[in-house]
Design a protein around this motif. Structure first.
Motif, PDB file in Angstrom:
ATOM      1  N   ASP A 295      27.006 -24.222 -70.669  1.00 51.35           N
ATOM      2  CA  ASP A 295      26.537 -23.142 -71.529  1.00 51.35           C
ATOM      3  C   ASP A 295      27.552 -22.886 -72.632  1.00 51.35           C
ATOM      4  N   PRO A 296      27.095 -22.534 -73.835  1.00 62.66           N
ATOM      5  CA  PRO A 296      28.050 -22.299 -74.930  1.00 62.66           C
ATOM      6  C   PRO A 296      28.886 -21.054 -74.701  1.00 62.66           C
ATOM      7  N   LEU A 297      30.032 -21.024 -75.350  1.00 61.71           N
ATOM      8  CA  LEU A 297      30.863 -19.833 -75.321  1.00 61.71           C
ATOM      9  C   LEU A 297      30.159 -18.706 -76.063  1.00 61.71           C
ATOM     10  N   GLU A 298      30.347 -17.488 -75.565  1.00 60.72           N
ATOM     11  CA  GLU A 298      29.811 -16.295 -76.224  1.00 60.72           C
ATOM     12  C   GLU A 298      30.952 -15.594 -76.954  1.00 60.72           C
ATOM     13  N   VAL A 299      30.825 -15.430 -78.258  1.00 61.24           N
ATOM     14  CA  VAL A 299      31.850 -14.722 -79.026  1.00 61.24           C
ATOM     15  C   VAL A 299      31.626 -13.229 -78.864  1.00 61.24           C
ATOM     16  N   LEU A 300      32.600 -12.532 -78.291  1.00 62.17           N
ATOM     17  CA  LEU A 300      32.466 -11.101 -78.022  1.00 62.17           C
ATOM     18  C   LEU A 300      32.835 -10.243 -79.229  1.00 62.17           C
ATOM     19  N   THR A 301      33.778 -10.712 -80.029  1.00 70.28           N
ATOM     20  CA  THR A 301      34.264  -9.930 -81.160  1.00 70.28           C
ATOM     21  C   THR A 301      33.565 -10.365 -82.438  1.00 70.28           C
ATOM     22  N   VAL A 302      32.260 -10.156 -82.473  1.00 72.25           N
ATOM     23  CA  VAL A 302      31.478 -10.593 -83.622  1.00 72.25           C
ATOM     24  C   VAL A 302      30.801  -9.379 -84.255  1.00 72.25           C
ATOM     25  N   ASP A 303      30.738  -9.376 -85.571  1.00 69.99           N
ATOM     26  CA  ASP A 303      30.037  -8.337 -86.314  1.00 69.99           C
ATOM     27  C   ASP A 303      29.081  -9.038 -87.278  1.00 69.99           C
ATOM     28  N   PRO A 304      27.778  -8.781 -87.185  1.00 73.51           N
ATOM     29  CA  PRO A 304      26.831  -9.482 -88.054  1.00 73.51           C
ATOM     30  C   PRO A 304      27.041  -9.216 -89.541  1.00 73.51           C
ATOM     31  N   SER A 305      27.800  -8.164 -89.869  1.00 66.81           N
ATOM     32  CA  SER A 305      28.053  -7.867 -91.280  1.00 66.81           C
ATOM     33  C   SER A 305      29.212  -8.673 -91.854  1.00 66.81           C
ATOM     34  N   TRP A 306      29.964  -9.331 -90.997  1.00 68.39           N
ATOM     35  CA  TRP A 306      31.087 -10.150 -91.481  1.00 68.39           C
ATOM     36  C   TRP A 306      30.585 -11.563 -91.770  1.00 68.39           C
ATOM     37  N   PRO A 307      31.023 -12.186 -92.867  1.00 66.27           N
ATOM     38  CA  PRO A 307      30.563 -13.551 -93.156  1.00 66.27           C
ATOM     39  C   PRO A 307      31.041 -14.532 -92.090  1.00 66.27           C
ATOM     40  N   THR A 308      30.139 -15.398 -91.680  1.00 63.88           N
ATOM     41  CA  THR A 308      30.477 -16.380 -90.642  1.00 63.88           C
ATOM     42  C   THR A 308      30.062 -17.775 -91.076  1.00 63.88           C
ATOM     43  N   THR A 309      30.654 -18.741 -90.384  1.00 62.25           N
ATOM     44  CA  THR A 309      30.290 -20.139 -90.569  1.00 62.25           C
ATOM     45  C   THR A 309      30.138 -20.763 -89.190  1.00 62.25           C
ATOM     46  N   LEU A 310      29.210 -21.688 -89.034  1.00 61.75           N
ATOM     47  CA  LEU A 310      29.026 -22.369 -87.756  1.00 61.75           C
ATOM     48  C   LEU A 310      29.956 -23.567 -87.673  1.00 61.75           C
ATOM     49  N   VAL A 311      30.728 -23.621 -86.604  1.00 68.03           N
ATOM     50  CA  VAL A 311      31.621 -24.749 -86.350  1.00 68.03           C
ATOM     51  C   VAL A 311      31.237 -25.327 -84.996  1.00 68.03           C
ATOM     52  N   HIS A 312      30.602 -26.482 -85.023  1.00 66.08           N
ATOM     53  CA  HIS A 312      30.095 -27.118 -83.801  1.00 66.08           C
ATOM     54  C   HIS A 312      29.218 -26.150 -83.010  1.00 66.08           C
ATOM     55  N   GLY A 313      28.413 -25.400 -83.729  1.00 65.79           N
ATOM     56  CA  GLY A 313      27.447 -24.505 -83.113  1.00 65.79           C
ATOM     57  C   GLY A 313      27.958 -23.128 -82.759  1.00 65.79           C
ATOM     58  N   VAL A 314      29.251 -22.865 -82.958  1.00 61.60           N
ATOM     59  CA  VAL A 314      29.832 -21.567 -82.611  1.00 61.60           C
ATOM     60  C   VAL A 314      30.061 -20.777 -83.898  1.00 61.60           C
ATOM     61  N   PRO A 315      29.564 -19.544 -83.991  1.00 65.72           N
ATOM     62  CA  PRO A 315      29.794 -18.755 -85.202  1.00 65.72           C
ATOM     63  C   PRO A 315      31.255 -18.332 -85.307  1.00 65.72           C
ATOM     64  N   ARG A 316      31.886 -18.680 -86.445  1.00 62.41           N
ATOM     65  CA  ARG A 316      33.292 -18.367 -86.639  1.00 62.41           C
ATOM     66  C   ARG A 316      33.465 -17.528 -87.904  1.00 62.41           C
ATOM     67  N   PRO A 317      34.461 -16.641 -87.917  1.00 64.31           N
ATOM     68  CA  PRO A 317      34.620 -15.751 -89.061  1.00 64.31           C
ATOM     69  C   PRO A 317      35.123 -16.500 -90.301  1.00 64.31           C
ATOM     70  N   ALA A 318      34.452 -16.276 -91.397  1.00 67.66           N
ATOM     71  CA  ALA A 318      34.917 -16.800 -92.677  1.00 67.66           C
ATOM     72  C   ALA A 318      35.843 -15.769 -93.319  1.00 67.66           C
ATOM     73  N   GLU A 319      36.479 -16.166 -94.404  1.00 71.00           N
ATOM     74  CA  GLU A 319      37.303 -15.232 -95.153  1.00 71.00           C
ATOM     75  C   GLU A 319      36.385 -14.290 -95.929  1.00 71.00           C
ATOM     76  N   LEU A 320      36.664 -12.993 -95.876  1.00 69.65           N
ATOM     77  CA  LEU A 320      35.883 -12.012 -96.619  1.00 69.65           C
ATOM     78  C   LEU A 320      36.328 -12.046 -98.080  1.00 69.65           C
ATOM     79  N   GLN A 321      35.415 -12.439 -98.943  1.00 71.88           N
ATOM     80  CA  GLN A 321      35.712 -12.532-100.377  1.00 71.88           C
ATOM     81  C   GLN A 321      35.342 -11.207-101.050  1.00 71.88           C
ATOM     82  N   ARG A 322      36.324 -10.594-101.658  1.00 71.97           N
ATOM     83  CA  ARG A 322      36.097  -9.316-102.333  1.00 71.97           C
ATOM     84  C   ARG A 322      36.084  -9.491-103.838  1.00 71.97           C
TER      85      ARG A 322
END
Length: 351
Positions: free
Chosen positions: A324-351
């Motif tokens: 089963d895939p890992l579950e990311v617990l510290t995730v916020d849907p409002s933060w930009p993310t990128t998929l890395v091998h199927g796992v959502p990872r935080p991108a840099e917030l561009q201001r």
């Protein structure tokens, strides 16, 4: 508190006692006491020792504390009906069992006790998921409103205040603006964020601790920094791929560490900062090191944090069963993310 979870934890500790042919186990650390008492707050000072201990035995459990703490603990932190033994505030808590025979200490069974609290139970998982979501949302809220002239201290003060409003203790708050990105543990200063900054948080509620790192940028994207970020995410992916039930934590460390050289970093980069490890009731429970006998369990939390100059990634994840895939617990849907091998990872917030 969850009565079902408490009963399971007690059975796990009694199993340790049976294996060691001992009568009782004295739980004295923040991690062990808060785990066993299902999230009880164990501190007064964040820098101090626990204000209570628990003596677990076949004949029941006894909480040891001082008269100055007893009433509050019984009213707000302890399960109903548990025995409480009161000592004078001048008396060290271990004096309550110092002359008793057959009492194990945490040091006697450190590995077994870590294994006992590794697999999180239903009520714990509910609290942990909520903590992860809320902590991640706080970082989104603060960094989305930040500006490059703001100081590291001001940003971490805002993060800390919003966490405390939610009943969350900020046990670690780090920040590095552009001028201080070389530091792996950047305690915040009065320096301005500048055009790029990193914020790191370790946050605790109900005894559980989540760990996460976020980056914010106030300038155009830099090609070299973007490349380093992409490569450090590949290093993290190697850690994630190896974090499977039954694997030795030391073997996961070896596989992830080997990925530095494979992705264009100095192969020795992993030696310049710890790489994380199991998480839960300690920030790392424990840090992953070579030779560690612990094995990954389904339902266990991990926080790996590979880093290199100008690049770091960190979140708290939950190990699933089997493949089963890992579950990311510290995730916020409002933060930009990128998929890395199927796992959502935080991108840099561009201001």
């Amino acid at each position: 508190m969850s009565g079902a979870d408490l009963a399971i934890k007690r059975e796990r500790v009694l199993g340790i006692l049976a294996t060691r042919s001992a009568d009782r186990l004295a739980l004295t650390s923040h991690a062990a006491v808060s785990w066993y008492l299902d999230g009880a707050r164990t501190h007064v000072s964040l820098a101090g020792d626990p204000v209570l201990a628990v003596l677990v035995g076949a004949d029941g459990d006894t909480v040891i504390t001082t008269g100055s703490e007893r009433a509050r603990l019984e009213a707000e932190e302890l399960p109903a009906g548990i025995r409480v033994h009161e000592v004078d505030w001048q008396t060290p808590l271990p004096s309550a069992w110092a002359d008793a025979a057959g009492v194990l200490t945490e040091a006697d069974v450190a590995a077994e006790l870590r294994a006992a609290r590794a697999r999180l139970l239903p009520a714990e998982l509910g609290r942990y998921r909520a903590l992860g979501r809320e902590t991640a949302a706080v970082l989104t809220e603060v960094l989305a409103a930040a500006d490059p002239a703001r100081s590291e201290r001001a940003v971490t003060a805002a993060v800390g205040a919003r966490l405390l409003e939610r009943g969350i203790d900020p046990v670690v708050l780090l920040a590095a603006g552009r001028a201080r990105l070389a530091h792996r543990h950047p305690l915040p200063t009065g320096a301005a964020l500048g055009d790029r900054a990193m914020v790191v948080v370790c946050a605790r509620r109900h005894g559980l601790i989540v760990n996460l790192t976020r980056w914010v940028r106030f300038s155009r994207t830099d090609g070299a920094e973007t490349d380093a970020t992409a490569r450090i995410l590949e290093v993290e992916a190697a850690f994630f791929a190896a974090t499977r039930p039954g694997a030795e934590v030391s073997a996961v460390l070896a596989r992830g560490s080997a990925a530095y050289g494979a992705h264009g970093f100095d192969p020795e980069e992993w030696r310049r900062h710890h790489q994380g490890g199991p998480a839960g009731y300690n920030g790392r429970d424990p840090r992953a090191v070579a030779g560690l006998p612990d094995r990954v369990q389904a339902g266990q939390a991990f926080a790996w944090n590979p880093s290199a100059p100008g690049a770091k990634v960190e979140d708290t994840v939950l190990v699933g069963a089997g493949d089963d895939p890992l579950e990311v617990l510290t995730v916020d849907p409002s933060w930009p993310t990128t998929l890395v091998h199927g796992v959502p990872r935080p991108a840099e917030l561009q201001r």
